[in-house]
Write a protein that holds these residues in place. Structure first.
Motif, PDB file in Angstrom:
ATOM      1  N   ALA A 231       0.970  -1.128   0.117  1.00 28.82           N
ATOM      2  CA  ALA A 231       0.067   0.037   0.156  1.00 28.82           C
ATOM      3  C   ALA A 231       0.797   1.220   0.074  1.00 28.82           C
ATOM      4  CB  ALA A 231      -0.942   0.086   1.481  1.00 28.82           C
ATOM      5  N   ASN A 232       0.769   2.098  -1.022  1.00 27.62           N
ATOM      6  CA  ASN A 232       1.607   3.380  -1.281  1.00 27.62           C
ATOM      7  C   ASN A 232       0.838   4.435  -0.431  1.00 27.62           C
ATOM      8  OD1 ASN A 232       3.475   2.125  -2.777  1.00 27.62           O
ATOM      9  ND2 ASN A 232       2.250   2.325  -4.472  1.00 27.62           N
ATOM     10  N   GLY A 233      -0.144   4.203   0.014  1.00 29.67           N
ATOM     11  CA  GLY A 233      -0.930   5.385   0.942  1.00 29.67           C
ATOM     12  C   GLY A 233      -2.190   4.892   1.452  1.00 29.67           C
ATOM     13  N   LEU A 234      -3.042   5.748   2.179  1.00 29.68           N
ATOM     14  CA  LEU A 234      -4.148   5.542   2.594  1.00 29.68           C
ATOM     15  C   LEU A 234      -5.182   5.131   1.658  1.00 29.68           C
ATOM     16  CD1 LEU A 234      -4.482   8.208   5.622  1.00 29.68           C
ATOM     17  CD2 LEU A 234      -4.386   5.798   5.719  1.00 29.68           C
TER      18      LEU A 234
ATOM     19  N   ILE B  24     -10.633  24.580  -1.917  1.00 31.00           N
ATOM     20  CA  ILE B  24     -11.106  24.053  -0.665  1.00 31.00           C
ATOM     21  C   ILE B  24     -11.164  22.489  -0.640  1.00 31.00           C
ATOM     22  CG2 ILE B  24     -13.090  23.955   0.772  1.00 31.00           C
ATOM     23  CD1 ILE B  24     -14.145  26.592   0.032  1.00 31.00           C
ATOM     24  N   ALA B  25     -11.467  22.064  -1.854  1.00 24.80           N
ATOM     25  CA  ALA B  25     -11.481  20.328  -2.209  1.00 24.80           C
ATOM     26  C   ALA B  25     -10.098  19.920  -2.205  1.00 24.80           C
ATOM     27  CB  ALA B  25     -12.112  20.289  -3.475  1.00 24.80           C
ATOM     28  N   ASP B  26      -9.150  20.702  -2.652  1.00 25.88           N
ATOM     29  CA  ASP B  26      -7.652  20.238  -2.619  1.00 25.88           C
ATOM     30  C   ASP B  26      -7.309  20.213  -1.001  1.00 25.88           C
ATOM     31  OD1 ASP B  26      -6.566  19.560  -4.862  1.00 25.88           O
ATOM     32  OD2 ASP B  26      -6.307  21.703  -5.388  1.00 25.88           O
ATOM     33  N   PHE B  27      -7.427  21.163  -0.087  1.00 27.76           N
ATOM     34  CA  PHE B  27      -7.293  21.252   1.133  1.00 27.76           C
ATOM     35  C   PHE B  27      -7.988  20.293   2.141  1.00 27.76           C
ATOM     36  CE2 PHE B  27      -8.868  23.079   5.307  1.00 27.76           C
ATOM     37  CZ  PHE B  27      -7.587  23.160   6.033  1.00 27.76           C
TER      38      PHE B  27
ATOM     39  N   GLU C  73      -5.671  17.572   3.896  1.00 28.89           N
ATOM     40  CA  GLU C  73      -5.411  17.522   5.475  1.00 28.89           C
ATOM     41  C   GLU C  73      -6.178  16.633   6.224  1.00 28.89           C
ATOM     42  OE1 GLU C  73      -3.154  19.429   7.135  1.00 28.89           O
ATOM     43  OE2 GLU C  73      -2.435  20.155   5.075  1.00 28.89           O
ATOM     44  N   TYR C  74      -7.253  16.209   5.569  1.00 23.49           N
ATOM     45  CA  TYR C  74      -8.365  15.174   6.347  1.00 23.49           C
ATOM     46  C   TYR C  74      -8.406  13.679   5.571  1.00 23.49           C
ATOM     47  CZ  TYR C  74      -9.831  19.275   8.758  1.00 23.49           C
ATOM     48  OH  TYR C  74      -9.817  20.508   9.427  1.00 23.49           O
ATOM     49  N   VAL C  75      -8.704  13.549   4.504  1.00 19.08           N
ATOM     50  CA  VAL C  75      -8.884  12.284   3.783  1.00 19.08           C
ATOM     51  C   VAL C  75      -7.291  11.664   3.791  1.00 19.08           C
ATOM     52  CG1 VAL C  75      -9.577  11.081   1.903  1.00 19.08           C
ATOM     53  CG2 VAL C  75     -10.877  13.066   2.553  1.00 19.08           C
ATOM     54  N   LEU C  76      -6.438  12.159   3.119  1.00 20.38           N
ATOM     55  CA  LEU C  76      -5.204  11.507   2.780  1.00 20.38           C
ATOM     56  C   LEU C  76      -4.294  11.442   4.033  1.00 20.38           C
ATOM     57  CD1 LEU C  76      -4.880  12.497  -0.815  1.00 20.38           C
ATOM     58  CD2 LEU C  76      -5.614  10.494   0.012  1.00 20.38           C
ATOM     59  N   ARG C  77      -4.345  12.529   4.968  1.00 25.62           N
ATOM     60  CA  ARG C  77      -3.508  12.549   6.157  1.00 25.62           C
ATOM     61  C   ARG C  77      -4.156  11.979   7.409  1.00 25.62           C
ATOM     62  NH1 ARG C  77      -2.388  18.040   9.778  1.00 25.62           N
ATOM     63  NH2 ARG C  77      -1.044  17.204  11.005  1.00 25.62           N
TER      64      ARG C  77
ATOM     65  N   THR D  28     -11.143   7.161  -3.943  1.00 23.51           N
ATOM     66  CA  THR D  28     -10.781   7.136  -2.499  1.00 23.51           C
ATOM     67  C   THR D  28     -11.778   7.428  -1.428  1.00 23.51           C
ATOM     68  OG1 THR D  28      -8.161   7.371  -3.089  1.00 23.51           O
ATOM     69  CG2 THR D  28      -9.152   7.760  -0.665  1.00 23.51           C
ATOM     70  N   GLU D  29     -12.361   8.540  -1.769  1.00 24.40           N
ATOM     71  CA  GLU D  29     -13.597   9.075  -1.018  1.00 24.40           C
ATOM     72  C   GLU D  29     -14.661   8.171  -0.874  1.00 24.40           C
ATOM     73  OE1 GLU D  29     -15.143  11.448   1.861  1.00 24.40           O
ATOM     74  OE2 GLU D  29     -13.242  11.417   0.910  1.00 24.40           O
TER      75      GLU D  29
END
Length: 782
Positions: free
Chosen positions: A257-260, A492-495, A499-503, A548-549
């Motif tokens: 897995a390379n990420g969440l 906003i979507a990038d943020f 900051e939330y989904v991928l972090r 992902t979402e």
């Protein structure tokens, strides 16, 4: 010397047993090796809920373990059986523990609908919707703060463990992602392997270098989690007679897995491992749900009094809440009726919102009542009130909803040929709200959880509560031809994604009655935004994030039908609750549907990717709603009422599908005699915005969402003939959306359903319908 003589055979004996044990679990331990893990099986001995002893069980001697490899990544299925070989085995539980060395608190731990990022956040005590301390207000640097939920500890040295039952989860699973090892781990189990509900435990050692992920049967918790608090559990271990057994069924995955994203998307693929294929429950067609509920809304949600003349979202006619639970959302299905009476009622409701709720900044007050006027939605401590006299705050989620739903209404007015009824004051209010989001974002580089409707300042930070805001801004950009709105929507979507989904692997703070807990509403709301941005821009970045979402959102949705206690409402009804949507880590219950949405963005994601899992997820959600909606001849919320009341709430539903004991064992599987406007609204929205049948005419792909049986019986050079059978007790108006596979790659307009073909199929009847091959009649557009 004697001791050595006698000890040597024992050493050899146990050495041989150890080798045998390793052989019996060789596949499991080989799979876990890359995570510095191993499988340990033990019998846990209890006195009440106190764990008094752990007895290691040796495979092939004390316990039987069967392993079966599945999948190319080396995933395995485990069947573990312990047979009591004594006169009796008192208060015992069989445990399969996955022990990991080289553990790190940087690892992301997720247990569906209960634990996200280990719930390792600052904690607010005080039960349901606990008060916020002064340092959470006007403080960008305040920590994310959850209610008092099961969690791993922040402080080193403090006890760090989570104890849950399988019924505390949308999917019985334990998962983690190791960023250092670039590996993901998932173990899945059914609700019950034997005896009663199984347990799901996570425990770290004091210096956080080791962790155990454990599945037990039965599950025995010291404490059971309530809505933001704990109380002693009533769990009990099993007492077995000689020859009786305990069994565990597990499926284990360890994968690169390379990420969440990889963990979440793998979970999405395997979440239904223990969801057996059962016959579809053809209970009620969507059109019947729509008809029954529209009548109910007219009868029980419309009121004219001194406070206002409007469609109220809930049961009080002396207060109004915007967005969230249905304010200026339940008007949408009523607008679709497109007659003079409902056009007038919807118009008066929008007038009330525009004339009475908008603050100077452009943001709206989220709540107003007859006694106090505008209501501050999050109580502020005295010190904060003194520092900011007269300030009230409004939930950003509600403003985000309002922005999107303005444009959904505007588009529907136009589709119905009623565009001339859209008032200038409504468009001005929508533009002013979009401007408020832009201004606050530019000033604070965040839009927060709560804002001041007068100044536009962020009052409380640190959530993705405005997850739907980018969708509203993107639609505002299209409606008003204003590129800046789209630019800010993208920022906003990038943020939020970063900051939330991928972090943190979560979305949070969207519900009006929680802290900053992880919740399903923000997960689905942000998915709406990502799919809107993809539709408007056709940028593949948004589609990748949407996948992902959607996977994250799926962690909130029940993947199998729950087994409810005998005699409970849902057991008596035979309710199939796969697809129920859990609320939040604080509010530990599932509900019939997404608050408050049709989930049509999952259908749009299906069109864009061709992945049938999105259709399956959406269909499960839709069917779960139907299971608890009150229908003629099938009372649900009135099931326990007297004969005068029983069966009188047709079209009604309420927000509880409760498989857990978070509200006490007496609440498990039972419905409350009440109604919730938002669950009724999302039932209507699903009936409207999700096609009953989706057909790709060139590939012959046929997907059925409605409670209808459909099959292709004839194909000519120019058309396809479908045979539709309605096995329900109610007449159906089935919407059919057909297009080519190439058209599926183009975005749908915001409002598409009025263009879909409608076919009437009587109760118990069969009809043939001919669908022309070739391009769809639905316009692709904004």
């Amino acid at each position: 010397m004697k001791s050595r003589v006698y000890l040597l055979p024992l050493i050899l004996l146990f050495s041989g047993i150890s080798c045998l044990a390793q052989e019996k679990t060789s596949q499991a331990n080989s799979l876990l090796k890359t995570l510095a893990g191993r499988l340990q099986v033990e019998l846990r001995h209890y006195k009440g809920t106190d764990l008094v002893r752990r007895e290691p069980l040796l495979p092939g001697i004390d316990v039987e373990i069967r392993e079966h490899s599945i999948g190319k990544d080396g995933a395995i299925q485990l069947s573990i059986q312990y047979v009591c070989n004594k006169a009796d085995c008192n208060e015992v539980s069989l445990a399969a523990s996955f022990h990991f060395n080289d553990w790190s608190t940087a690892n992301y731990v997720m247990i569906p609908s209960s634990v996200y990022s280990g719930n390792r956040f600052s904690v607010l005590k005080g039960g349901y919707m606990p008060p916020y301390p002064p340092d959470l207000f006007y403080n960008r640097n305040a920590p994310i703060s959850f209610s008092d939920n099961p969690r791993l500890a922040i402080e080193k040295g403090a006890p760090s463990s989570i104890e849950l039952l399988t019924t505390n989860t949308a999917t019985p699973a334990l998962t983690f992602y190791s960023p250092e090892k670039k590996r993901g781990f998932i173990v899945l189990t059914p609700q019950r392997s034997s005896h009663t509900d199984s347990g799901l435990f996570v425990e770290e050692n004091s210096d956080r270098t080791q962790a155990d992920f454990t599945v037990t049967t039965p599950g025995v918790r010291k404490l059971r989690a309530e809505f933001g608090s704990f109380t002693p559990s009533q769990d009990r271990a099993a007492t077995l007679a000689k020859g009786q057994s305990l069994e565990l069924s597990l499926t284990v995955y360890s994968f690169p897995a390379n990420g969440l994203s990889d963990l979440l998307e793998t979970f999405f693929k395997v979440r239904k491992t223990y969801s057996p294929d059962t016959a579809i429950h053809y209970l009620v067609p969507g059109s019947a749900i729509l008809d029954f509920t529209q009548k109910r809304v007219d009868s029980f949600r419309w009121a004219k009094n001194t406070f206002g003349e409007m469609y109220y979202p809930e049961n009080s006619f002396s207060s109004f809440q915007l967005g969230w639970i249905g304010g200026m959302m339940n008007t949408f299905p009523m607008l679709s009726l497109n007659d003079s009476t409902h056009l007038e009622k919807v118009g008066k409701t929008i007038d009330f919102v525009v004339d009475h709720l908008q603050g100077k900044s452009g943001f709206f007050y989220g709540m107003m009542n007859a006694k106090n006027g505008w209501v501050s939605e999050r109580e502020m401590p005295e010190s904060v009130r003194n520092a900011h006299p007269g300030t009230k705050n409004s939930l950003v989620r509600k403003n985000s909803d309002a922005l999107l739903w303005f444009f959904k209404h505007f588009e529907l007015y136009e589709k119905l040929g009623q565009g001339h009824l859209i008032k200038k004051s409504w468009k001005d209010a929508a533009r002013k709200l979009a401007d408020a989001f832009v201004s606050t974002w530019k000033k604070h580089h965040e839009i927060g959880q709560y804002v001041d409707p007068e100044t536009g300042d962020v009052v409380v930070y640190n959530t993705i509560g405005g997850g739907i805001a980018p969708a509203g801004l993107a639609r505002a950009a299209t409606w008003f031809h204003q590129p800046e709105y789209l630019k800010v929507a993208s920022e906003i979507a990038d943020f939020y994604a970063k900051e939330y989904v991928l972090r943190y692997g979560l979305t949070n703070g969207s519900c009006g009655d929680i802290s900053q807990d992880a919740d399903s509403e923000s997960a689905f709301g942000f998915l709406e935004s990502l799919m809107t941005l993809y539709s408007v821009t056709q940028d593949e970045k948004w589609l990748r994030l949407a996948k992902t979402e959607a996977a994250l959102a799926s962690t909130w949705v029940a993947s199998a039908d729950y087994q409810f206690p005998a005699g409970s409402d849902l057991q008596v009804l035979g309710a199939r609750t796969k697809g129920a949507v859990w609320a939040s880590t604080q509010n530990k219950h599932a509900a019939p549907g997404i608050c408050t949405s049709s989930g049509d963005y999952l259908f749009k994601l299906l069109r864009a990717t061709g992945n049938p899992l999105y259709a399956e997820l959406l269909r499960d959600i839709q069917y779960a709603h139907n299971e608890v909606a009150e229908l003629p001849g099938r009372p649900t919320v009135t099931l326990r009422q007297n004969d005068k009341i029983k069966g009188t709430s047709v079209g009604c539903s309420m927000e509880r599908i409760q498989p857990s004991d978070a509200e006490g064992k007496g609440a498990t599987g039972n419905l409350i005699y009440t109604s919730n406007g938002w669950t009724e609204t999302n039932g209507m929205l699903m009936a409207m915005e999700v096609p009953g049948i989706y057909l790709q005419t060139d590939t012959k792909k046929l997907i059925v969402f409605d409670a209808i049986q459909a099959e292709q019986v004839k194909t000519s050079g120019r058309s396809i003939t479908l045979k539709l059978t309605n096995p329900t007790r109610f007449d159906a108006r089935v919407s059919i959306f057909s297009e080519t596979s190439s058209e599926a790659r183009k975005p749908l307009p915001l409002i598409a359903f009025p263009d879909w073909k409608k076919v009437t199929v009587g109760a118990g009847k069969t009809v043939l319908v001919t669908i022309p091959e070739g391009p769809s009649s639905v316009k692709k557009g904004r």
